[in-house]
Design a protein around this motif. Sequence first.
Motif, PDB file in Angstrom:
ATOM      1  N   THR A 557       0.799  -1.216   0.000  1.00 62.76           N
ATOM      2  CA  THR A 557       0.000   0.000   0.000  1.00 62.76           C
ATOM      3  C   THR A 557       0.841   1.278   0.000  1.00 62.76           C
ATOM      4  O   THR A 557       0.304   2.360  -0.247  1.00 62.76           O
ATOM      5  N   GLU A 576      -6.070  -6.717  -7.902  1.00 60.81           N
ATOM      6  CA  GLU A 576      -5.626  -6.214  -6.597  1.00 60.81           C
ATOM      7  C   GLU A 576      -4.628  -5.067  -6.736  1.00 60.81           C
ATOM      8  O   GLU A 576      -4.503  -4.224  -5.840  1.00 60.81           O
ATOM      9  N   GLN A 579      -5.708  -1.456  -6.429  1.00 60.03           N
ATOM     10  CA  GLN A 579      -6.037  -0.946  -5.102  1.00 60.03           C
ATOM     11  C   GLN A 579      -4.863  -0.172  -4.483  1.00 60.03           C
ATOM     12  O   GLN A 579      -4.987   0.340  -3.372  1.00 60.03           O
ATOM     13  N   THR A 581      -3.533   2.711  -4.177  1.00 57.74           N
ATOM     14  CA  THR A 581      -3.948   4.088  -4.440  1.00 57.74           C
ATOM     15  C   THR A 581      -2.821   5.111  -4.249  1.00 57.74           C
ATOM     16  O   THR A 581      -3.035   6.306  -4.528  1.00 57.74           O
ATOM     17  N   GLU A 601     -11.604  -0.581 -12.232  1.00 56.70           N
ATOM     18  CA  GLU A 601     -10.954  -0.211 -10.956  1.00 56.70           C
ATOM     19  C   GLU A 601      -9.767   0.723 -11.163  1.00 56.70           C
ATOM     20  O   GLU A 601      -9.258   1.307 -10.211  1.00 56.70           O
ATOM     21  N   ARG A 604      -9.546   4.178  -9.510  1.00 54.60           N
ATOM     22  CA  ARG A 604      -9.197   4.403  -8.102  1.00 54.60           C
ATOM     23  C   ARG A 604      -7.796   5.030  -7.938  1.00 54.60           C
ATOM     24  O   ARG A 604      -7.472   5.507  -6.860  1.00 54.60           O
TER      25      ARG A 604
END
Length: 722
Positions: A557, A576, A579, A581, A601, A604
């Motif tokens: 992340t 995945e 995600q 971000t 997605e 995002r």
Amino acid sequence: MSEDNSNDNSNEEEPTILEIVAKRQRRWQLEDEAQNAWEGHHVSVLAGTSNNEIAHTNTRLAQLNEEGEALDSITGNNVKDVPRTCRAVDHHKQGHQVEMDKHQHVTFTANDEYPDIIPGAYAEGGIGTDEDNSMIQQHRPPQEQLQNPMPAAENETDGLAVANPVQGQDGPNPIDLPTAQDYDLEASRQRNEKTVAFKRNILLAVIVMIALIVVLVAALVKPDNPSYVIVDDTIHPTSSPSPAPTSMLSFEDHVLSLLPDHSIRDVHSPQSSQFKALQWILDGDTTLPNERIQQRFALATLYHSTAGEKWAKDTNWLNHSVHECTWYNKNTFASKDTLQYVYPGYLANFEPPMSTSCDSNGHYTNLWLDQNNLVGRLPRELYLLTSLQTVSLAMNPGLQGSTITSHIGHLKDLRGLAMFMIMLTGTLPTEIGLLTQLQAFGVNNNLLEGEIPSEIWQLTKLQTLSLNDNLNLHGSIPSAIGALSNLRWLVAEECDLTGTIPTEVGLLSSLEWFALGDNRLTGTLPGELSLLPNLVLLSVHKDSLEGTIPSELGLLTSCTLLSLSANSFTGQIPKELFQLTSLRLMDFGGNLFSPGTLPTEVGRLQLIEKLSFNNVQRIGPIPSELGLLTLLGWLHMRANSFSGTIPEELMALQWSLHTMSVEDNPMLSGTVPNGLCNINGTCIPDSIINCQGNDGLHGSIRFDCTSLLCGCNCATCNDGDS
């Protein structure tokens, strides 16, 4: 006088001559022994006398005095005549008279010329009259006791002689008495002088040995280093510095004795930097301690070797009146003050132990001359500065041809070495493994070659390892890398790395940058990379990796750059990953993915600045959610099988986009939105975004003008291609 004595002692029993002689002999022996005992030593006078008869001074003197007083009580006429008999013998023995001091003893033997000599008789020679020699006057025996009386001496002051052993009264056989030996005063004096000389030599030898030991200890014990404080660009000692050793050598010879062999060889050439540095030293203070002489010589050699007079800044360099610790030096290590804005996290956790050139002892610890127009080759004398903790000479491309020699192993306290972008050549020495305190090692953008020393992977304190852009530097990433728990930056792109990426990289819990792109790495991408919660950059582009991309990477992340392009990855792009971000760059181009759509997605990725899906077998429509990425500057979707029209929502990106490429998508149709015909985005380069070598044209969208797709400067679709 003899008659008077006989009358006085008529009532007492007269001692015999033999008794008198024996007792007188013993009395005089006692006197000699007492004298010798008083002087601290003794000389054996009579043959057969044992040395054990002489005891320590005080006790023996008392005994000798007591026994001597008893012998002094002997009386009688015979007592008076014994010395006179001896004197007569001495007087009549022409040519054999001996001058004697008091207490000198001699013996004579009876013969035809002097038949009346008493064999074994003992006399004591003296100087002066009988009255002056009280001992003789008191102990002279009567002549009637002698076998052959001798006439009295004509001269009472003649020296006395000693008689030989006396015969017994009842027969011709001599009495068995000890025979006196000559006492040689001169020989005794010589022996004493030899003894004194021997002791004096021993004492002198001991003193010389002690002096040598003191000198040796002084040479072996290093004096305490002086402390310094810097005030107004001048360094002041807080304690007296150790002076240069005094010797019979000239100052030049002394300086040369402090230099390594290679410096001594080079110093003989008048054109060499070493020669110039030596002359500068000889023109300066000759009382400097050895440490500062070496320190100044090393810095002066560096100055002359790199055209110091042409440096961008050289304030106070080679100024004799200014301490070298105040010569010009940059403010930060490896230009951290500026590069940290270009490369977020650059040396974020590395700080030199101090920000000044020298420590409190005046030892040179930080050499920061990066981006200062150094031209030439780095001299080996640089490694004489053994107190160095950081060295930064980066971004001086004029140092082309310089090398890192094995002497770097002498810098045991080195914590940071920045020599990137200086055109270094040669190999990396294995002695780098000796730098156990090393935390930052940057030699990227050079011309290094050869094998990456395996010893580098044993430097457990390393935080930054930057080897990238050395095309001929080859090697592999060993599993031992897992021991570098402090490693934050591992950057080795555009080298010649081979082998696989070991799963042990998952142990590098502090790792932030993992950049191994543009090498020849094979195998799969380890899923253990997902265990690195601090990972900011993951780049393995232009390698030969295969297999599928682990979906576990979606756990990264903190990641801002994900570049997996130009490999042989298969399967699908894991959803995945959309995600993440925090991403600013995502590049999957040039892989062997199975055909699939670009998931919605993607909308995002609100911070994304560069998206690349070139040649990744994408099909289906272009997601309108791309219009949500208001920071997007690059959008590359070339060489796919997208279909449908370009979404109108993308016109919201006209103020951020500066490059857009959708050519080689033959199934696209419709008209390009007018807002994309004049995109106005500006590229701002940093560690993530590189504005050079962009695909497409700046300020416009690049597409294939066909009968299906037209707009902007392209003719109407019905008119055909432009």
